[in-house]
Design a protein around this motif. Structure first.
Motif, PDB file in Angstrom:
ATOM      1  N   LEU A   1     138.138  17.429 152.555  1.00  0.00           N
ATOM      2  CA  LEU A   1     137.075  16.435 152.499  1.00  0.00           C
ATOM      3  C   LEU A   1     137.447  15.182 153.293  1.00  0.00           C
ATOM      4  CD1 LEU A   1     134.288  15.960 151.420  1.00  0.00           C
ATOM      5  CD2 LEU A   1     135.263  15.137 149.289  1.00  0.00           C
ATOM      6  N   GLN A   2     138.706  14.749 153.187  1.00  0.00           N
ATOM      7  CA  GLN A   2     139.159  13.604 153.971  1.00  0.00           C
ATOM      8  C   GLN A   2     139.058  13.907 155.466  1.00  0.00           C
ATOM      9  OE1 GLN A   2     143.032  13.166 152.169  1.00  0.00           O
ATOM     10  NE2 GLN A   2     142.382  11.376 150.974  1.00  0.00           N
ATOM     11  N   SER A   3     139.345  15.124 155.830  1.00  0.00           N
ATOM     12  CA  SER A   3     139.262  15.524 157.234  1.00  0.00           C
ATOM     13  C   SER A   3     137.820  15.465 157.739  1.00  0.00           C
ATOM     14  CB  SER A   3     139.829  16.941 157.384  1.00  0.00           C
ATOM     15  OG  SER A   3     139.647  17.404 158.693  1.00  0.00           O
ATOM     16  N   VAL A   4     136.885  15.955 156.935  1.00  0.00           N
ATOM     17  CA  VAL A   4     135.458  15.897 157.309  1.00  0.00           C
ATOM     18  C   VAL A   4     135.038  14.454 157.488  1.00  0.00           C
ATOM     19  CG1 VAL A   4     133.106  16.284 156.475  1.00  0.00           C
ATOM     20  CG2 VAL A   4     134.809  18.093 156.227  1.00  0.00           C
ATOM     21  N   LEU A   5     135.393  13.609 156.524  1.00  0.00           N
ATOM     22  CA  LEU A   5     135.004  12.197 156.597  1.00  0.00           C
ATOM     23  C   LEU A   5     135.628  11.504 157.805  1.00  0.00           C
ATOM     24  CD1 LEU A   5     135.151  11.283 152.812  1.00  0.00           C
ATOM     25  CD2 LEU A   5     133.114  11.566 154.230  1.00  0.00           C
ATOM     26  N   LYS A   6     136.869  11.816 158.101  1.00  0.00           N
ATOM     27  CA  LYS A   6     137.544  11.209 159.252  1.00  0.00           C
ATOM     28  C   LYS A   6     136.831  11.593 160.554  1.00  0.00           C
ATOM     29  CE  LYS A   6     141.987  10.271 161.261  1.00  0.00           C
ATOM     30  NZ  LYS A   6     143.423  10.330 161.098  1.00  0.00           N
ATOM     31  N   ARG A   7     136.445  12.875 160.673  1.00  0.00           N
ATOM     32  CA  ARG A   7     135.713  13.314 161.878  1.00  0.00           C
ATOM     33  C   ARG A   7     134.378  12.593 162.013  1.00  0.00           C
ATOM     34  NH1 ARG A   7     137.477  18.425 160.207  1.00  0.00           N
ATOM     35  NH2 ARG A   7     135.384  19.020 159.508  1.00  0.00           N
ATOM     36  N   LYS A   8     133.794  12.199 160.883  1.00  0.00           N
ATOM     37  CA  LYS A   8     132.514  11.490 160.892  1.00  0.00           C
ATOM     38  C   LYS A   8     132.684   9.988 161.064  1.00  0.00           C
ATOM     39  CE  LYS A   8     129.962  15.014 160.562  1.00  0.00           C
ATOM     40  NZ  LYS A   8     129.200  15.402 161.724  1.00  0.00           N
ATOM     41  N   GLY A   9     133.931   9.510 161.154  1.00  0.00           N
ATOM     42  CA  GLY A   9     134.164   8.087 161.393  1.00  0.00           C
ATOM     43  C   GLY A   9     134.407   7.282 160.132  1.00  0.00           C
ATOM     44  N   VAL A  10     134.659   7.964 158.993  1.00  0.00           N
ATOM     45  CA  VAL A  10     134.928   7.267 157.739  1.00  0.00           C
ATOM     46  C   VAL A  10     136.441   7.184 157.553  1.00  0.00           C
ATOM     47  CG1 VAL A  10     134.617   7.316 155.232  1.00  0.00           C
ATOM     48  CG2 VAL A  10     132.785   8.120 156.721  1.00  0.00           C
ATOM     49  N   GLU A  11     136.882   5.973 157.237  1.00  0.00           N
ATOM     50  CA  GLU A  11     138.327   5.743 157.114  1.00  0.00           C
ATOM     51  C   GLU A  11     138.583   4.914 155.855  1.00  0.00           C
ATOM     52  OE1 GLU A  11     141.385   3.388 159.952  1.00  0.00           O
ATOM     53  OE2 GLU A  11     139.672   4.319 160.933  1.00  0.00           O
ATOM     54  N   LYS A  12     139.603   5.276 155.087  1.00  0.00           N
ATOM     55  CA  LYS A  12     139.960   4.521 153.888  1.00  0.00           C
ATOM     56  C   LYS A  12     140.631   3.213 154.317  1.00  0.00           C
ATOM     57  CE  LYS A  12     142.258   4.906 149.466  1.00  0.00           C
ATOM     58  NZ  LYS A  12     143.069   5.709 148.575  1.00  0.00           N
ATOM     59  N   ILE A  13     140.258   2.126 153.646  1.00  0.00           N
ATOM     60  CA  ILE A  13     140.847   0.818 153.944  1.00  0.00           C
ATOM     61  C   ILE A  13     142.188   0.723 153.233  1.00  0.00           C
ATOM     62  CG2 ILE A  13     140.582  -1.676 153.669  1.00  0.00           C
ATOM     63  CD1 ILE A  13     137.526  -1.215 153.799  1.00  0.00           C
ATOM     64  N   SER A  14     143.194   0.360 153.984  1.00  0.00           N
ATOM     65  CA  SER A  14     144.548   0.260 153.438  1.00  0.00           C
ATOM     66  C   SER A  14     144.665  -0.951 152.520  1.00  0.00           C
ATOM     67  CB  SER A  14     145.551   0.133 154.581  1.00  0.00           C
ATOM     68  OG  SER A  14     146.838  -0.104 154.059  1.00  0.00           O
ATOM     69  N   THR A  15     145.422  -0.762 151.437  1.00  0.00           N
ATOM     70  CA  THR A  15     145.711  -1.889 150.542  1.00  0.00           C
ATOM     71  C   THR A  15     147.186  -2.256 150.616  1.00  0.00           C
ATOM     72  OG1 THR A  15     145.992  -0.343 148.707  1.00  0.00           O
ATOM     73  CG2 THR A  15     143.844  -1.392 148.930  1.00  0.00           C
ATOM     74  N   ASN A  16     147.904  -1.597 151.521  1.00  0.00           N
ATOM     75  CA  ASN A  16     149.334  -1.904 151.719  1.00  0.00           C
ATOM     76  C   ASN A  16     149.469  -3.022 152.748  1.00  0.00           C
ATOM     77  OD1 ASN A  16     150.012   0.134 149.963  1.00  0.00           O
ATOM     78  ND2 ASN A  16     150.209   1.657 151.578  1.00  0.00           N
ATOM     79  N   CYS A  17     148.739  -4.091 152.526  1.00  0.00           N
ATOM     80  CA  CYS A  17     148.773  -5.216 153.459  1.00  0.00           C
ATOM     81  C   CYS A  17     148.351  -6.469 152.698  1.00  0.00           C
ATOM     82  CB  CYS A  17     147.824  -4.944 154.632  1.00  0.00           C
ATOM     83  SG  CYS A  17     146.113  -4.660 154.134  1.00  0.00           S
ATOM     84  N   LYS A  18     148.304  -7.570 153.410  1.00  0.00           N
ATOM     85  CA  LYS A  18     147.873  -8.831 152.817  1.00  0.00           C
ATOM     86  C   LYS A  18     146.355  -8.778 152.605  1.00  0.00           C
ATOM     87  CE  LYS A  18     148.191 -13.730 153.364  1.00  0.00           C
ATOM     88  NZ  LYS A  18     148.827 -14.858 153.850  1.00  0.00           N
ATOM     89  N   PHE A  19     145.870  -9.448 151.572  1.00  0.00           N
ATOM     90  CA  PHE A  19     144.446  -9.499 151.259  1.00  0.00           C
ATOM     91  C   PHE A  19     143.659 -10.062 152.440  1.00  0.00           C
ATOM     92  CE2 PHE A  19     140.691 -11.728 149.686  1.00  0.00           C
ATOM     93  CZ  PHE A  19     140.047 -10.706 148.999  1.00  0.00           C
ATOM     94  N   ASP A  20     142.627  -9.344 152.860  1.00  0.00           N
ATOM     95  CA  ASP A  20     141.759  -9.775 153.951  1.00  0.00           C
ATOM     96  C   ASP A  20     140.323  -9.759 153.416  1.00  0.00           C
ATOM     97  OD1 ASP A  20     140.153 -10.104 156.170  1.00  0.00           O
ATOM     98  OD2 ASP A  20     141.141  -8.563 157.374  1.00  0.00           O
ATOM     99  N   PRO A  21     139.692 -10.921 153.273  1.00  0.00           N
ATOM    100  CA  PRO A  21     138.334 -10.964 152.694  1.00  0.00           C
ATOM    101  C   PRO A  21     137.296 -10.210 153.529  1.00  0.00           C
ATOM    102  CG  PRO A  21     138.960 -13.124 153.540  1.00  0.00           C
ATOM    103  CD  PRO A  21     140.174 -12.251 153.630  1.00  0.00           C
ATOM    104  N   ASN A  22     137.614  -9.920 154.785  1.00  0.00           N
ATOM    105  CA  ASN A  22     136.696  -9.132 155.619  1.00  0.00           C
ATOM    106  C   ASN A  22     136.759  -7.645 155.279  1.00  0.00           C
ATOM    107  OD1 ASN A  22     135.802 -11.372 157.195  1.00  0.00           O
ATOM    108  ND2 ASN A  22     137.747 -11.277 158.287  1.00  0.00           N
ATOM    109  N   LEU A  23     137.860  -7.228 154.650  1.00  0.00           N
ATOM    110  CA  LEU A  23     138.054  -5.816 154.316  1.00  0.00           C
ATOM    111  C   LEU A  23     138.098  -5.559 152.817  1.00  0.00           C
ATOM    112  CD1 LEU A  23     140.873  -4.838 156.840  1.00  0.00           C
ATOM    113  CD2 LEU A  23     138.435  -4.360 157.042  1.00  0.00           C
TER     114      LEU A  23
END
Length: 151
Positions: A99-121
């Motif tokens: 399912l992740q592969s299908v979504l990735k091919r369609k341009g859907v990507e999970k937003i990483s939380t292993n980073c500093k808080f970004d109010p745009n994301l």
């Protein structure tokens, strides 16, 4: 020239002026009809264009939906196979990967939380006391996704 002759001459001039105005009025009415019929044709053409464009958009949407369905159906089949598999956990991981592969091919990507808080994301639910640096994401409540750079 006598008064009668003057009157007669004035009447002729008035009559001539009336005839000229009648001709102009007839010309204006003909022009009006020409412009009105042209406007009606243009309006009908525009309405036909709108209907055709809507049909085209509907067909395009249907094709996009069909494409997505065709990509998701194998994932549904994987659920059937996973139910038969004694290693259910392994089967579920495989389905998630598909399912992740299908979504990735369609341009859907999970937003990483292993980073500093970004109010745009990211969307802050609450602030928790933590030993981490200010602005660090300490817990993910619900995953966020981007579709072709749009959150």
């Amino acid at each position: 020239m006598t008064n009668k002759e003057k009157e007669l001459q004035e009447k002729k001039q008035v009559s001539k002026k009336i005839e000229e105005l009648k001709k102009k009025l007839k010309q204006c009415e003909e022009e009006k009809e020409k412009y009105l019929s042209g406007w009606k044709r243009a309006k009908a053409n525009f309405l036909n264009y709108k209907k055709e464009e809507q049909k085209r958009l509907d067909r395009a949407r249907d094709e996009i939906e069909k494409d997505l369905i065709l990509e998701i159906l194998p994932v549904l089949d994987s659920f059937d196979r996973a139910e038969e598999n004694t290693e259910l956990e392994e089967g579920m991981k495989q389905i998630k990967k598909e399912l992740q592969s299908v979504l990735k091919r369609k341009g859907v990507e999970k937003i990483s939380t292993n980073c500093k808080f970004d109010p745009n994301l990211h969307e802050a639910v609450e602030q928790l006391p933590s030993d981490e640096k200010q602005g660090t994401i300490v817990e993910e409540v619900t995953a966020g996704y981007k579709f072709k750079d749009e959150v």
